[in-house]
Design an enzyme around this catalytic site. Structure first.
Site, PDB file in Angstrom:
ATOM      1  N   ALA A 154       0.832  -1.208   0.000  1.00 43.82           N
ATOM      2  CA  ALA A 154       0.000   0.000   0.000  1.00 43.82           C
ATOM      3  C   ALA A 154       0.861   1.250   0.000  1.00 43.82           C
ATOM      4  CB  ALA A 154      -0.931  -0.008   1.211  1.00 43.82           C
ATOM      5  N   TYR A 155       1.910   1.236   0.809  1.00 45.80           N
ATOM      6  CA  TYR A 155       2.794   2.400   0.917  1.00 45.80           C
ATOM      7  C   TYR A 155       3.517   2.660  -0.400  1.00 45.80           C
ATOM      8  CZ  TYR A 155       6.505   5.396   2.847  1.00 45.80           C
ATOM      9  OH  TYR A 155       7.368   6.425   3.099  1.00 45.80           O
TER      10      TYR A 155
END
Length: 246
Positions: A154-155
């Site tokens: 996600a990051y």
């Protein structure tokens, strides 16, 4: 700190701690007036302001959610009102949630993307409208876009979007004499990186670089100071400040 030798003005988002604070203090040493942005830690931003002013620098604190366009417009207004204009915007503010893709809570995905993607878009939009000729916009990515470590899905997805926004904005500002770049730190000794990692994990990250140490916030701040000041021929780039991490 020497007396101010420039009329340049910078806004540093996420400037209340970690890399953001190091950047703010480093720019202040170059004589740049600095606005320290915070989202929810005004007392930390005030501490940074006090540290800069105690050394003879010029600084104020401004608050706001980076993903809220009205709040950020107000923050930019406050900087221009206090210092008469804006030359440098350094967008360090961001959040990180680690989880395998298969088990990530999608609410966390939305939260990461709201802050990291929408927040960057909102800040860059204001910066593109306001930064004066000869200025610089510096966004923040991550070296994990190269190392592709598990749990960072996600990051890294959010930071890959930041890199794309950076490269496109650099080209959209053709003729303005405003540079737009991103810094992609490697493992750096900040609370954001160290939180939740045991000593063995931290040591493994440190030894992964040829320099065999973690980066320090000051290492990243030097890269930003280069982009914010003398690096007028560096534009539309992602600089990996990571000690040689592959």
């Amino acid at each position: 700190m020497s007396s101010p030798t420039t009329n340049r003005v910078a806004l540093v988002t996420g400037g209340s701690g970690g890399i953001g604070r190091a950047v703010a203090e480093r720019l202040a040493r170059d004589g740049i007036a600095v606005a320290i942005h915070y989202a929810g830690r005004k007392e930390k931003a005030d501490e940074t302001v006090q540290a800069i002013t105690a050394e003879g620098g010029r600084a104020i604190a401004v608050g706001g959610d980076v993903a809220d366009e009205a709040a950020m417009a107000t923050a930019f207004d406050a900087v221009e009102s206090a210092f008469g204009g804006l030359d440098v915007v350094v967008h360090t503010a961001g959040i990180m949630v680690l989880s395998p893709i298969a088990t990530l809570d999608l609410n966390d995905l939305d939260r990461v993307h709201r802050t990291n993607i929408r927040g960057t878009f909102v800040v860059d939009q204001q910066a593109a409208r306001r930064v004066r000729e000869g200025g610089a916009i510096v966004n923040f990515s991550t070296s994990v876009t190269r190392t592709q470590l598990p749990t960072y899905g996600a990051y890294v997805a959010s930071k890959a979007a930041v890199e794309s926004l950076t490269l496109i904005l650099a080209r959209e500002l053709r003729g303005r004499d405003v540079t737009v770049n991103a810094v992609a730190p490697g493992p750096t000794a900040t609370p954001l990186f160290l939180d939740g990692k045991d000593e063995n994990t931290v040591d493994r990250f440190a030894k992964a670089t040829p320099l065999e140490r973690l980066g320090q916030p000051g290492d990243i701040a030097e890269t930003v100071a280069f982009l914010a000041g003398p690096a007028r021929w560096v534009n539309g780039q992602v600089l990996f400040a990571n000690g040689g991490l592959a």
